[in-house]
Motif scaffolding. Structure first.
Motif, PDB file in Angstrom:
ATOM      1  N   VAL A   1      16.869  19.030 -25.951  1.00  0.00           N
ATOM      2  CA  VAL A   1      16.219  19.953 -26.320  1.00  0.00           C
ATOM      3  C   VAL A   1      14.525  19.675 -26.147  1.00  0.00           C
ATOM      4  CG1 VAL A   1      15.179  21.427 -28.204  1.00  0.00           C
ATOM      5  CG2 VAL A   1      17.561  20.654 -28.158  1.00  0.00           C
ATOM      6  N   ILE A   2      13.745  20.548 -25.692  1.00  0.00           N
ATOM      7  CA  ILE A   2      12.424  20.119 -25.581  1.00  0.00           C
ATOM      8  C   ILE A   2      11.555  21.329 -26.030  1.00  0.00           C
ATOM      9  CG2 ILE A   2      12.186  21.201 -23.342  1.00  0.00           C
ATOM     10  CD1 ILE A   2      10.061  19.142 -22.648  1.00  0.00           C
ATOM     11  N   VAL A   3      10.531  20.774 -26.721  1.00  0.00           N
ATOM     12  CA  VAL A   3       9.838  21.906 -27.497  1.00  0.00           C
ATOM     13  C   VAL A   3       8.316  22.192 -26.753  1.00  0.00           C
ATOM     14  CG1 VAL A   3       8.142  21.925 -29.575  1.00  0.00           C
ATOM     15  CG2 VAL A   3      10.373  21.343 -29.861  1.00  0.00           C
TER      16      VAL A   3
ATOM     17  N   LYS B   1      22.333  23.712 -21.368  1.00  0.00           N
ATOM     18  CA  LYS B   1      21.546  22.405 -21.527  1.00  0.00           C
ATOM     19  C   LYS B   1      20.872  21.857 -20.332  1.00  0.00           C
ATOM     20  CE  LYS B   1      23.152  22.189 -25.924  1.00  0.00           C
ATOM     21  NZ  LYS B   1      24.008  23.202 -25.818  1.00  0.00           N
ATOM     22  N   PRO B   2      19.715  21.465 -20.197  1.00  0.00           N
ATOM     23  CA  PRO B   2      18.784  21.443 -21.342  1.00  0.00           C
ATOM     24  C   PRO B   2      18.258  22.976 -21.565  1.00  0.00           C
ATOM     25  CG  PRO B   2      17.771  20.471 -19.653  1.00  0.00           C
ATOM     26  CD  PRO B   2      19.005  20.797 -18.808  1.00  0.00           C
ATOM     27  N   VAL B   3      17.283  22.829 -22.798  1.00  0.00           N
ATOM     28  CA  VAL B   3      16.722  24.022 -23.261  1.00  0.00           C
ATOM     29  C   VAL B   3      15.464  23.983 -23.785  1.00  0.00           C
ATOM     30  CG1 VAL B   3      17.870  24.218 -25.564  1.00  0.00           C
ATOM     31  CG2 VAL B   3      17.232  26.337 -24.253  1.00  0.00           C
ATOM     32  N   ILE B   4      14.729  24.704 -23.639  1.00  0.00           N
ATOM     33  CA  ILE B   4      13.377  24.555 -24.111  1.00  0.00           C
ATOM     34  C   ILE B   4      13.051  25.631 -25.242  1.00  0.00           C
ATOM     35  CG2 ILE B   4      10.852  25.150 -23.756  1.00  0.00           C
ATOM     36  CD1 ILE B   4      11.055  24.004 -20.897  1.00  0.00           C
ATOM     37  N   ILE B   5      12.648  25.020 -26.442  1.00  0.00           N
ATOM     38  CA  ILE B   5      12.279  25.891 -27.535  1.00  0.00           C
ATOM     39  C   ILE B   5      10.966  26.349 -27.581  1.00  0.00           C
ATOM     40  CG2 ILE B   5      12.510  25.949 -29.960  1.00  0.00           C
ATOM     41  CD1 ILE B   5      14.498  23.810 -30.193  1.00  0.00           C
ATOM     42  N   ALA B   6      10.553  27.495 -27.503  1.00  0.00           N
ATOM     43  CA  ALA B   6       9.402  28.006 -27.509  1.00  0.00           C
ATOM     44  C   ALA B   6       8.626  28.364 -28.777  1.00  0.00           C
ATOM     45  CB  ALA B   6       9.000  29.263 -26.473  1.00  0.00           C
ATOM     46  N   SER B   7       7.463  28.097 -28.957  1.00  0.00           N
ATOM     47  CA  SER B   7       6.903  28.450 -30.342  1.00  0.00           C
ATOM     48  C   SER B   7       5.455  28.993 -30.009  1.00  0.00           C
ATOM     49  CB  SER B   7       6.815  27.212 -31.133  1.00  0.00           C
ATOM     50  OG  SER B   7       5.824  27.359 -32.276  1.00  0.00           O
TER      51      SER B   7
END
Length: 437
Positions: free
Chosen positions: A86-88, A213-219
């Motif tokens: 995971v990457i933020v 995978k992998p996946v980016i979590i967007a905020s």
């Protein structure tokens, strides 16, 4: 004749001795007068001071929030199991220096909660032509901050977190936005992961998107609902140390402090958290963006607050920070009538250093002000400014006042800092709850 010659010799020797004693006495009295005058606003160069180079070097090695307890950050990371898949990614932040600094820390805290790596956060720069317009060109991290220090400190505290600057080269975009639920980011303790983290782990186990995978979590905005004190006092006091302002701005600030010390014959110890009995720091919030926002920044009221605080603490000089050059000059003239000198960063720098400052953009010049205000003996800011609050919150590390929000007339007050006036209750409450020091 021999006796007369001997007598004449004694007389001459006596005169010479008296002359030497008088000279020593004069120098002593001059030194004493010089020391007295430093507190009565007459600058003097007679007192011996550390060299400028020595003062600057030592000042850069010490911060108001020393000592740095990196273990407080490591403890939290250890209680958030890492997710290497995971990457933020936080959407770019907006605002002035105080807002952007807190935003960067919120983004980092979000990555820590996810146990993830992260994309180096970015933000929108203020428009050059309109200070009220905050959605200008994209600013890279080094526009304000020391990138190398940030990456090294994050990795030292949380070794599993990698900070990526070019995510497209390292990751496949998941294009799946995870809602940043307010409930989820209210972390109750370091040993008990928040409900949001449990939700995230469950999503990865059940969602089709999460299984890629992998996946980016967007905020969007990782800090709007984040109550900073929920992580405990040790984390709260230390997380801000992962950020340092860019080295050139910190160097110029140290040069300004060295010049205040020299010019006003003070005895500033560059290794102190705060300088004792040295200068008042005042943030004059009357620049054009404040006027355009309709905040009615009352010049007379602000300057009265700062002058009176200076007089109460018997300080010889005010360092004035602000983005309105005309009002800085007005402030200096007004204070001089009360027997107080006012200086600003343009007064204190010269030659190539001043030219370096002139090459900074408007908000970058504020970094120099920020650093000088942090170490002032006394500090005053204005309630309608996140910059003012951020300085006061960081200075509170060395305060003995437990509740600086108890003053009914001013938003923040301890024995070393006052944020004068009040704003609307909602804005004040959000600023207290969500701003990292």
């Amino acid at each position: 004749m021999a006796i007369r010659t001997s007598t004449r010799g004694f007389i001459i020797a006596g005169i010479l001795a008296l002359a030497i004693l008088y000279t020593i006495s004069y120098r002593y009295r001059s030194s004493a007068i010089s020391s007295f005058n430093a507190h009565n606003l007459v600058p003097s160069l007679l007192h011996s001071k550390p060299s400028q180079h020595d003062f600057v070097a030592r000042a850069l090695e010490h911060e108001v929030s020393d000592p740095f307890n990196i273990a407080a950050i490591s403890n939290l990371c250890r209680n958030r199991p890492p997710r290497e898949d995971v990457i933020v990614s936080c959407n770019p932040g907006t605002g002035g220096v105080g807002n952007i600094r807190s935003y960067m820390l919120h983004c980092t805290r979000f990555a820590m909660e996810a146990g993830a790596s992260m994309i180096l956060p970015h933000f929108h720069r203020r428009s050059k032509s309109d200070l009220f317009e905050l959605n200008g060109e994209m600013g890279d991290f080094e526009h304000f901050f020391d990138r190398e220090h940030y990456i090294e400190t994050v990795h030292a505290a949380c070794p599993h977190i990698k900070v990526y600057e070019n995510p497209e080269e390292e990751w496949t975009m998941g294009n799946m936005e995870i809602p940043h639920w307010p409930l989820a980011i209210n972390v109750s303790s370091l040993s008990n992961p928040s409900p949001w983290r449990l939700e995230l782990d469950s999503w990865f186990e059940t969602s089709t998107a999460g299984m890629k995978k992998p996946v980016i979590i967007a905020s969007g905005d990782p800090g709007r609902d984040r109550a900073v004190m929920d992580d405990g006092i040790d984390f709260y006091y230390n997380i801000g140390r992962i950020l340092k302002f860019r080295p050139d701005a910190r160097r110029l600030a140290a040069l300004c402090m060295a010049e205040i010390n020299r010019r006003f014959n003070l005895h500033m110890d560059p290794e102190q958290n705060l300088f004792e009995n040295a200068y008042m720091g005042a943030h004059l919030r009357t620049s054009s963006d404040a006027v355009k926002a309709g905040w009615n920044p009352d010049f007379e009221k602000q300057t009265d607050w700062y002058i009176n605080q200076t007089l109460r603490h018997n300080l010889p000089v005010i360092f004035a920070a602000g983005g309105n050059d005309v009002d800085l000059e007005r402030f200096a003239n007004k204070a001089f009538k009360r027997g107080i000198y006012v200086v600003n960063k343009y007064d204190l720098l010269r030659g190539n250093d001043l030219r370096e400052l002139d090459n900074f953009l408007w908000d970058q010049r504020g970094l120099v002000d920020f650093e000088i205000l942090l170490k002032a003996s006394q500090y005053g800011g204005y309630a309608r400014s996140s910059f003012s609050h951020n300085v006061a919150f960081r200075r509170h590390f060395v305060s003995k006042v437990e509740d600086p929000f108890a003053d009914p007339d001013n938003h923040f007050a301890d024995e070393i800092s006052v944020v004068y006036g009040r704003f609307d209750a909602g804005w004040e409450d959000e600023g207290v709850r969500t701003m990292w020091p």
